[in-house]
Motif scaffolding. Structure first.
Motif, mmCIF file in Angstrom:
data_model
loop_
_atom_site.group_PDB
_atom_site.id
_atom_site.type_symbol
_atom_site.label_atom_id
_atom_site.label_comp_id
_atom_site.label_asym_id
_atom_site.label_seq_id
_atom_site.Cartn_x
_atom_site.Cartn_y
_atom_site.Cartn_z
ATOM 1 N N ALA A 19 0.815 -1.216 0.000
ATOM 2 C CA ALA A 19 0.000 0.000 0.000
ATOM 3 C C ALA A 19 0.845 1.262 0.000
ATOM 4 C CB ALA A 19 -0.917 0.000 1.229
ATOM 5 N N ALA A 20 2.092 1.159 0.462
ATOM 6 C CA ALA A 20 2.941 2.340 0.561
ATOM 7 C C ALA A 20 3.558 2.730 -0.781
ATOM 8 C CB ALA A 20 4.044 2.105 1.597
ATOM 9 N N ALA A 21 4.013 1.738 -1.537
ATOM 10 C CA ALA A 21 4.723 2.047 -2.786
ATOM 11 C C ALA A 21 4.308 1.130 -3.926
ATOM 12 C CB ALA A 21 6.231 1.956 -2.560
ATOM 13 N N GLY A 22 3.196 0.421 -3.768
ATOM 14 C CA GLY A 22 2.784 -0.541 -4.787
ATOM 15 C C GLY A 22 2.496 0.093 -6.137
ATOM 16 N N PHE A 23 1.800 1.229 -6.133
ATOM 17 C CA PHE A 23 1.476 1.877 -7.400
ATOM 18 C C PHE A 23 2.748 2.345 -8.105
ATOM 19 C CE2 PHE A 23 0.373 5.758 -9.819
ATOM 20 C CZ PHE A 23 -0.438 5.168 -10.779
ATOM 21 N N THR A 24 3.691 2.888 -7.334
ATOM 22 C CA THR A 24 4.961 3.321 -7.914
ATOM 23 C C THR A 24 5.714 2.134 -8.491
ATOM 24 O OG1 THR A 24 5.132 5.170 -6.373
ATOM 25 C CG2 THR A 24 7.172 4.427 -7.428
ATOM 26 N N ARG A 25 5.765 1.028 -7.750
ATOM 27 C CA ARG A 25 6.440 -0.176 -8.243
ATOM 28 C C ARG A 25 5.805 -0.677 -9.526
ATOM 29 N NH1 ARG A 25 6.220 -4.620 -3.837
ATOM 30 N NH2 ARG A 25 6.685 -5.857 -5.705
ATOM 31 N N ALA A 26 4.479 -0.766 -9.528
ATOM 32 C CA ALA A 26 3.776 -1.275 -10.702
ATOM 33 C C ALA A 26 4.008 -0.362 -11.908
ATOM 34 C CB ALA A 26 2.288 -1.402 -10.402
ATOM 35 N N SER A 27 3.962 0.948 -11.690
ATOM 36 C CA SER A 27 4.160 1.895 -12.788
ATOM 37 C C SER A 27 5.569 1.789 -13.358
ATOM 38 C CB SER A 27 3.909 3.328 -12.306
ATOM 39 O OG SER A 27 2.587 3.481 -11.833
ATOM 40 N N ARG A 28 6.547 1.674 -12.480
ATOM 41 C CA ARG A 28 7.930 1.569 -12.947
ATOM 42 C C ARG A 28 8.169 0.243 -13.661
ATOM 43 N NH1 ARG A 28 11.220 4.211 -7.740
ATOM 44 N NH2 ARG A 28 10.573 6.371 -8.164
ATOM 45 N N THR A 29 7.512 -0.803 -13.217
ATOM 46 C CA THR A 29 7.653 -2.093 -13.887
ATOM 47 C C THR A 29 6.988 -2.066 -15.254
ATOM 48 O OG1 THR A 29 7.641 -3.197 -11.723
ATOM 49 C CG2 THR A 29 7.301 -4.583 -13.648
ATOM 50 N N LEU A 30 5.813 -1.458 -15.344
ATOM 51 C CA LEU A 30 5.129 -1.323 -16.631
ATOM 52 C C LEU A 30 5.977 -0.520 -17.618
ATOM 53 C CD1 LEU A 30 1.472 -0.622 -15.464
ATOM 54 C CD2 LEU A 30 2.195 -2.531 -16.899
ATOM 55 N N PHE A 31 6.548 0.567 -17.144
ATOM 56 C CA PHE A 31 7.404 1.382 -17.999
ATOM 57 C C PHE A 31 8.589 0.567 -18.504
ATOM 58 C CE2 PHE A 31 11.337 3.901 -18.104
ATOM 59 C CZ PHE A 31 11.062 4.713 -19.193
ATOM 60 N N ALA A 32 9.235 -0.159 -17.597
ATOM 61 C CA ALA A 32 10.409 -0.951 -17.982
ATOM 62 C C ALA A 32 10.048 -2.045 -18.967
ATOM 63 C CB ALA A 32 11.057 -1.558 -16.742
ATOM 64 N N LEU A 33 8.873 -2.616 -18.831
ATOM 65 C CA LEU A 33 8.445 -3.684 -19.736
ATOM 66 C C LEU A 33 8.414 -3.184 -21.178
ATOM 67 C CD1 LEU A 33 7.305 -6.617 -19.868
ATOM 68 C CD2 LEU A 33 5.036 -5.574 -19.789
ATOM 69 N N ALA A 34 7.892 -1.979 -21.382
ATOM 70 C CA ALA A 34 7.849 -1.419 -22.731
ATOM 71 C C ALA A 34 9.218 -0.926 -23.168
ATOM 72 C CB ALA A 34 6.840 -0.275 -22.783
ATOM 73 N N TRP A 35 9.959 -0.329 -22.253
ATOM 74 C CA TRP A 35 11.233 0.309 -22.599
ATOM 75 C C TRP A 35 12.322 -0.702 -22.934
ATOM 76 C CZ3 TRP A 35 15.257 2.719 -18.881
ATOM 77 C CH2 TRP A 35 16.143 3.539 -19.596
ATOM 78 N N ILE A 36 12.326 -1.852 -22.246
ATOM 79 C CA ILE A 36 13.443 -2.780 -22.443
ATOM 80 C C ILE A 36 13.023 -4.050 -23.201
ATOM 81 C CG2 ILE A 36 15.284 -4.077 -21.306
ATOM 82 C CD1 ILE A 36 15.190 -1.969 -19.043
ATOM 83 N N PRO A 37 12.258 -4.988 -22.606
ATOM 84 C CA PRO A 37 11.967 -6.231 -23.340
ATOM 85 C C PRO A 37 11.207 -6.025 -24.643
ATOM 86 C CG PRO A 37 11.497 -6.501 -20.999
ATOM 87 C CD PRO A 37 11.720 -5.048 -21.234
ATOM 88 N N LEU A 38 10.170 -5.193 -24.604
ATOM 89 C CA LEU A 38 9.381 -4.986 -25.815
ATOM 90 C C LEU A 38 10.216 -4.327 -26.912
ATOM 91 C CD1 LEU A 38 6.652 -5.228 -27.197
ATOM 92 C CD2 LEU A 38 6.022 -3.010 -26.229
ATOM 93 N N ALA A 39 11.015 -3.334 -26.538
ATOM 94 C CA ALA A 39 11.848 -2.659 -27.525
ATOM 95 C C ALA A 39 12.861 -3.617 -28.143
ATOM 96 C CB ALA A 39 12.567 -1.476 -26.878
ATOM 97 N N LEU A 40 13.521 -4.425 -27.322
ATOM 98 C CA LEU A 40 14.548 -5.330 -27.823
ATOM 99 C C LEU A 40 13.971 -6.434 -28.702
ATOM 100 C CD1 LEU A 40 16.850 -5.552 -24.683
ATOM 101 C CD2 LEU A 40 17.386 -4.486 -26.885
ATOM 102 N N THR A 41 12.687 -6.721 -28.542
ATOM 103 C CA THR A 41 12.039 -7.679 -29.440
ATOM 104 C C THR A 41 12.093 -7.188 -30.876
ATOM 105 O OG1 THR A 41 10.570 -8.347 -27.642
ATOM 106 C CG2 THR A 41 9.897 -8.954 -29.854
#
Length: 280
Positions: free
Chosen positions: A129-151
């Motif tokens: 509850a303290a940082a979950g939204f921040t964690r999820a947002s940063r993970t979503l961003f990284a998913l597009a920025w790194i794995p999806l891009a390198l595909t």
């Protein structure tokens, strides 16, 4: 003549000319040692990049996965994510290039939606509850920025090879343009407070170098050049934003002359995303 056949002599010639240039630098030049380290990194990484494309789709998929795993680890440290978050991103970094190689037809909106939902699972299940939204947002961003891009390295085929070479030339062109033209005048204005050393002179140098690189490997089109140029500029600023918020100078310290892998491929990631958007 294939793109790879055109690319090898272009890259070899550029490395040779660059090697002679840095060898001739005067000892009193402040950046001499850093430029030499950068050249050695270029000389080692170029055969890996070209070799992956010489092997074929399997080699490119393995290369993309390796880049993704390392880049994800660097990003996780900067973003303060947890091991479950890293596990999701690492899985995507390996699985997406593999699917692009083995079953490209399964890559579509359904898979993308599933990956996005998977990215938020660790924070949700942890009940953070303290940082979950921040964690999820940063993970979503990284998913597009790194794995999806390198595909894109796998999906774009020869275009990805041309993009990789153009981005590399663009990085050098930006540095040369900024050094030669970015000291005074209108071109000396910084692009963004995120990175005051990045000026419009650097953009001009990057524009010329990327156009020349694409033309030299027989892949120049105005649309492709525009996507690569915007990717070079935006990718660098994007990583600067991540590093600024994280309070670090570099994503890592193991890559001589650059810092970390993300410091080296930040422009390539955004360029690949933009090129996929305009070509696939």
């Amino acid at each position: 003549m294939s793109t790879l056949s055109r690319t090898v002599p272009v890259v070899t010639g550029a490395l040779g000319a660059g090697g002679l240039a840095v060898a001739a630098l005067p000892a009193r030049l402040r950046m001499r040692s850093e430029l030499r380290r950068r050249w050695r990194t270029w000389a080692l990484s170029a055969p890996l990049f070209l070799g992956a494309f010489w092997i074929g789709d399997a080699g490119v998929a393995v290369f993309a996965a390796a880049l993704g795993v390392v880049a994800v680890a660097e990003y996780v440290r900067m973003a303060g994510l947890t091991r479950p978050d890293q596990a999701v991103l690492t899985l995507a970094a390996v699985a997406l290039p593999a699917l692009a190689w083995l079953s490209p037809e399964v890559l579509g909106p359904q898979l993308a939606l599933g990956a996005l939902l998977l990215a938020v699972v660790p924070a949700v299940l942890h009940g953070d509850a303290a940082a979950g939204f921040t964690r999820a947002s940063r993970t979503l961003f990284a998913l597009a920025w790194i794995p999806l891009a390198l595909t894109g390295l796998v999906l774009l085929g020869d275009i990805a090879l041309a993009v990789g070479v153009a981005v590399a030339f663009g990085d050098v062109g930006a540095w040369c343009g900024g050094t030669a033209l970015g000291r005074r005048g209108p071109l000396a204005r910084p692009l963004s407070p995120l990175s005051p050393n990045k000026t419009w002179a650097g953009v001009a140098g990057c524009a010329a170098a990327t156009a020349g690189a694409l033309a030299s490997v027989g892949a120049f089109t105005p649309l492709l050049w525009s996507a690569v140029l915007v990717g070079c500029v935006l990718g660098d600023l994007l990583e600067s934003m991540v590093k600024r918020e994280s309070g670090v100078k570099d994503a890592g310290s193991w890559l001589p002359g650059f810092g970390g892998l993300l410091d080296r491929i930040d422009s390539l990631l955004v360029a690949l995303l933009l090129v996929m958007a305009v070509t696939l």
